[in-house]
Scaffold this active site. Structure first.
Site, PDB file in Angstrom:
ATOM      1  N   CYS A   1      -0.630   4.107   2.103  1.00  0.00           N
ATOM      2  CA  CYS A   1      -0.421   3.965   3.548  1.00  0.00           C
ATOM      3  C   CYS A   1       1.041   4.235   3.920  1.00  0.00           C
ATOM      4  CB  CYS A   1      -0.765   2.555   4.024  1.00  0.00           C
ATOM      5  SG  CYS A   1      -2.200   1.823   3.251  1.00  0.00           S
ATOM      6  N   ASP A   2       1.972   3.729   3.128  1.00  0.00           N
ATOM      7  CA  ASP A   2       3.371   3.687   3.563  1.00  0.00           C
ATOM      8  C   ASP A   2       4.331   4.546   2.751  1.00  0.00           C
ATOM      9  OD1 ASP A   2       2.613   1.825   5.478  1.00  0.00           O
ATOM     10  OD2 ASP A   2       2.892   0.150   4.109  1.00  0.00           O
TER      11      ASP A   2
ATOM     12  N   CYS B   1       0.823  -1.218   0.000  1.00  0.00           N
ATOM     13  CA  CYS B   1       0.000   0.000   0.000  1.00  0.00           C
ATOM     14  C   CYS B   1       0.856   1.267   0.000  1.00  0.00           C
ATOM     15  CB  CYS B   1      -0.928  -0.031   1.216  1.00  0.00           C
ATOM     16  SG  CYS B   1      -1.968   1.430   1.320  1.00  0.00           S
TER      17      CYS B   1
END
Ligand code: NAP
Length: 309
Positions: free
Chosen positions: A135-136, A132
């Site tokens: 997300c990261d 992701c």
């Protein structure tokens, strides 16, 4: 006993919730370990009708949730591990509870696939391997990363990572991207994205602290092995449907997708049980098609429940 239980809070599940709630069925939505589904891990959604300027994936799901709640949808966190659809009361079994319903809409979506190579599992999460970028991605500011895959997800992840990372190697096992033309063109035109063609990742390499330092790749045409330095390894090689609880109960194909009845996109072999979105659709797999299937499943459930009384 519930009138209808909807499994999953992605586009399909929440659309089914809006429709069944507006039909006064007082639906219960069971929310699993990825609230809001896959769209919450995407950045900008440019192709959902009605948003000419695009919409953030998380915001879109938040809107759907608010719309479902406004009409009386209830939501409960739980993990359904198995089901019993043998009688008129459909049973959804979690470790601590048995949920009962007259009708069930399965919209459990799909989960990101992994390669199963050495180092991948060990470094998954905080140590460099992830599925992701939204997300990261920010953790890899000014660093070199790799994205594995050649589909829309891989291009989207790579493009998102250009916001943070100094270089993104896009590693694909063939010499042509699977992604839609617009996404492929955009990714390949970006100066920070470097395609690595005909290559498979064989290992995620660790540094002394056990964090990713790069990947070992093999060129499938020349047979040449090499390493690409990378602190982040973003896997974007497609998804597996989340259908384990239905094994042996409903028809699944060889890849685990639920198989609908021939005369319907959302009816399963068991009356009163419907399936919508990425757990059943391996062809279109779009937010809008998932929403459309959620709507179909809700209308089918509503009509079937009316027939039962
Ligand atoms: P996908 O289209 O199935 O692409 C998966 C990619 O990973 C393919 O390029 C595939 O290679 C590669 N791959 C699969 N298994 C592999 C393995 N074991 N080793 C190496 N490479 C492997 O999946 P996706 O990109 O997640 O897209 C899924 C669906 O969502 C599609 O319908 C897509 O259009 C849609 N989507 C749309 C958007 C958007 O419109 N903004 C964004 C994301 C996703 P091959 O090409 O060689 O098979």
């Amino acid at each position: 006993m519930e009138n209808v239980i909807i499994l999953g809070t992605g586009c399909a599940g929440l659309t089914a919730a809006i429709y069944t709630a507006r039909a006064n069925l007082n639906p219960l939505v069971i929310e699993g370990n990825q609230p809001g589904g896959q769209l919450t891990t995407t950045s900008e959604v440019e192709n959902f009708p009605g948003f000419p300027g695009g919409i953030d994936g998380f915001a879109l799901m938040d809107n759907l949730r608010k719309q479902a709640t406004k009409f009386g949808t209830r939501t409960q966190f739980d993990t359904i591990e198995s089901v019993d659809f043998s009688g008129p009361v459909k049973k959804l079994i979690s470790p601590n509870h048995i949920h009962e319903a007259k009708a069930v809409i399965i919209s459990t979506g799909a989960s990101p696939r992994l390669l199963g190579i050495p180092g991948e599992k060990e470094m998954f999460g905080g140590k460099g391997v992830t599925t992701c970028a939204t997300c990261d991605g920010a953790f890899y500011r000014d660093m070199e990363v790799v994205v594995v895959g050649g589909g829309d997800s891989a291009c989207e992840e790579a493009l998102f990572l250009t916001r943070f990372c100094s270089k993104i190697s896009l590693i694909h096992r063939r010499d042509e991207l699977r992604a839609s033309q617009i996404m492929a063109r955009r990714a390949l035109a970006h100066e920070k994205i470097v395609p690595v063609w005909n290559s498979v990742v064989e290992e995620v390499l660790a540094d002394d602290e056990g964090k990713a330092r790069g990947v070992a790749i093999n060129n499938v045409v020349t047979g040449e092995c090499s390493e690409i330095p990378a602190h982040g390894v973003f896997m974007a090689i497609g998804h597996n449907p989340n259908t384990k609880p239905f094994q042996g109960v409903l028809n699944l194909d060889s890849n685990g997708y639920l198989v609908p009845e021939t005369n319907s996109m959302v009816r399963t072999s068991i009356p009163g049980v419907y399936a919508a979105g990425d757990c059943v659709d391996h062809v279109y797999r779009q937010a809008i098609t998932a929403a459309g299937m959620g709507c179909q499943a809700a209308i089918e459930a509503e009509r079937w429940l009316a027939e039962q009384t």
